[in-house]
Design a protein around this motif. Sequence first.
Motif, short mmCIF file in Angstrom:
data_model
loop_
_atom_site.label_atom_id
_atom_site.label_comp_id
_atom_site.label_asym_id
_atom_site.label_seq_id
_atom_site.Cartn_x
_atom_site.Cartn_y
_atom_site.Cartn_z
N VAL A 58 0.85 -1.20 0.00
CA VAL A 58 0.00 0.00 0.00
C VAL A 58 0.88 1.24 0.00
CG1 VAL A 58 -1.90 -1.17 1.18
CG2 VAL A 58 -0.21 0.05 2.52
N ARG A 59 0.25 2.39 -0.28
CA ARG A 59 1.01 3.65 -0.29
C ARG A 59 1.67 3.87 1.06
NH1 ARG A 59 -2.65 8.51 -1.72
NH2 ARG A 59 -3.39 7.83 0.30
N GLU A 60 2.83 4.47 1.04
CA GLU A 60 3.58 4.70 2.27
C GLU A 60 2.77 5.51 3.27
OE1 GLU A 60 7.91 6.37 3.75
OE2 GLU A 60 7.45 6.29 1.61
N ALA A 61 1.98 6.43 2.80
CA ALA A 61 1.16 7.27 3.68
C ALA A 61 0.08 6.46 4.41
CB ALA A 61 0.52 8.40 2.88
N ASP A 62 -0.29 5.30 3.86
CA ASP A 62 -1.36 4.49 4.45
C ASP A 62 -0.86 3.31 5.26
OD1 ASP A 62 -3.26 6.13 3.28
OD2 ASP A 62 -3.37 4.92 1.45
N ARG A 63 0.42 3.08 5.31
CA ARG A 63 0.96 1.90 5.98
C ARG A 63 0.67 1.88 7.47
NH1 ARG A 63 6.61 1.72 2.61
NH2 ARG A 63 5.62 1.16 0.63
N ASP A 64 0.90 3.00 8.15
CA ASP A 64 0.63 3.04 9.59
C ASP A 64 -0.85 2.81 9.87
OD1 ASP A 64 3.27 3.47 10.23
OD2 ASP A 64 3.06 5.65 10.40
N LEU A 65 -1.71 3.37 9.02
CA LEU A 65 -3.15 3.18 9.20
C LEU A 65 -3.54 1.71 9.04
CD1 LEU A 65 -5.92 4.48 9.61
CD2 LEU A 65 -6.03 4.83 7.14
N LEU A 66 -2.97 1.05 8.06
CA LEU A 66 -3.24 -0.37 7.84
C LEU A 66 -2.85 -1.20 9.05
CD1 LEU A 66 -3.91 -2.81 5.95
CD2 LEU A 66 -1.49 -2.77 5.31
N VAL A 67 -1.66 -0.97 9.58
CA VAL A 67 -1.19 -1.74 10.73
C VAL A 67 -2.02 -1.42 11.98
CG1 VAL A 67 0.80 -2.16 12.23
CG2 VAL A 67 1.12 -1.98 9.76
N ALA A 68 -2.35 -0.15 12.18
CA ALA A 68 -3.17 0.23 13.33
C ALA A 68 -4.55 -0.41 13.26
CB ALA A 68 -3.30 1.75 13.42
N ALA A 69 -5.15 -0.43 12.10
CA ALA A 69 -6.46 -1.05 11.93
C ALA A 69 -6.39 -2.55 12.21
CB ALA A 69 -6.98 -0.80 10.52
N ALA A 70 -5.32 -3.18 11.79
CA ALA A 70 -5.15 -4.61 12.05
C ALA A 70 -5.02 -4.88 13.54
CB ALA A 70 -3.93 -5.14 11.29
N TRP A 71 -4.27 -4.03 14.26
CA TRP A 71 -4.16 -4.19 15.71
C TRP A 71 -5.52 -4.04 16.39
CZ3 TRP A 71 -0.85 -6.31 18.81
CH2 TRP A 71 0.47 -6.45 18.42
N LEU A 72 -6.30 -3.05 15.97
CA LEU A 72 -7.63 -2.87 16.56
C LEU A 72 -8.52 -4.08 16.26
CD1 LEU A 72 -8.27 0.90 15.84
CD2 LEU A 72 -7.75 -0.19 18.04
N HIS A 73 -8.38 -4.64 15.08
CA HIS A 73 -9.12 -5.85 14.73
C HIS A 73 -8.76 -6.98 15.68
CE1 HIS A 73 -9.41 -9.72 12.59
NE2 HIS A 73 -10.52 -9.23 12.11
N ASP A 74 -7.46 -7.17 15.89
CA ASP A 74 -7.00 -8.24 16.78
C ASP A 74 -7.50 -8.03 18.21
OD1 ASP A 74 -5.70 -9.34 14.64
OD2 ASP A 74 -3.69 -8.81 15.32
N ILE A 75 -7.40 -6.81 18.69
CA ILE A 75 -7.86 -6.51 20.05
C ILE A 75 -9.36 -6.73 20.17
CG2 ILE A 75 -8.16 -4.64 21.72
CD1 ILE A 75 -5.43 -3.55 20.62
N GLY A 76 -10.11 -6.31 19.18
CA GLY A 76 -11.56 -6.47 19.19
C GLY A 76 -12.00 -7.92 19.26
N TYR A 77 -11.26 -8.80 18.59
CA TYR A 77 -11.60 -10.22 18.64
C TYR A 77 -11.06 -10.91 19.88
CZ TYR A 77 -13.89 -10.61 14.17
OH TYR A 77 -14.79 -10.50 13.16
#
Length: 51
Positions: free
Chosen positions: A12-31
């Motif tokens: 993904v675009r460099e500007a979106d990489r942190d957002l992608l990883v943060a969203a994945a962490w929130l997904h993991d925490i939510g489950y």
Amino acid sequence: MAARAQEAAAAVREADRDLLVAAAWLHDIGYAVPRHRALIVCAPPTTPSAP
């Protein structure tokens, strides 16, 4: 999911990489939270052992 997002971040675009990883962490925490609570609620009661 967070580990996989970290691996896929280069796709993904460099500007979106942190957002992608943060969203994945929130997904993991939510489950993780409901599973942990389910184990506590569904665990059979324990009886104290006699001395």
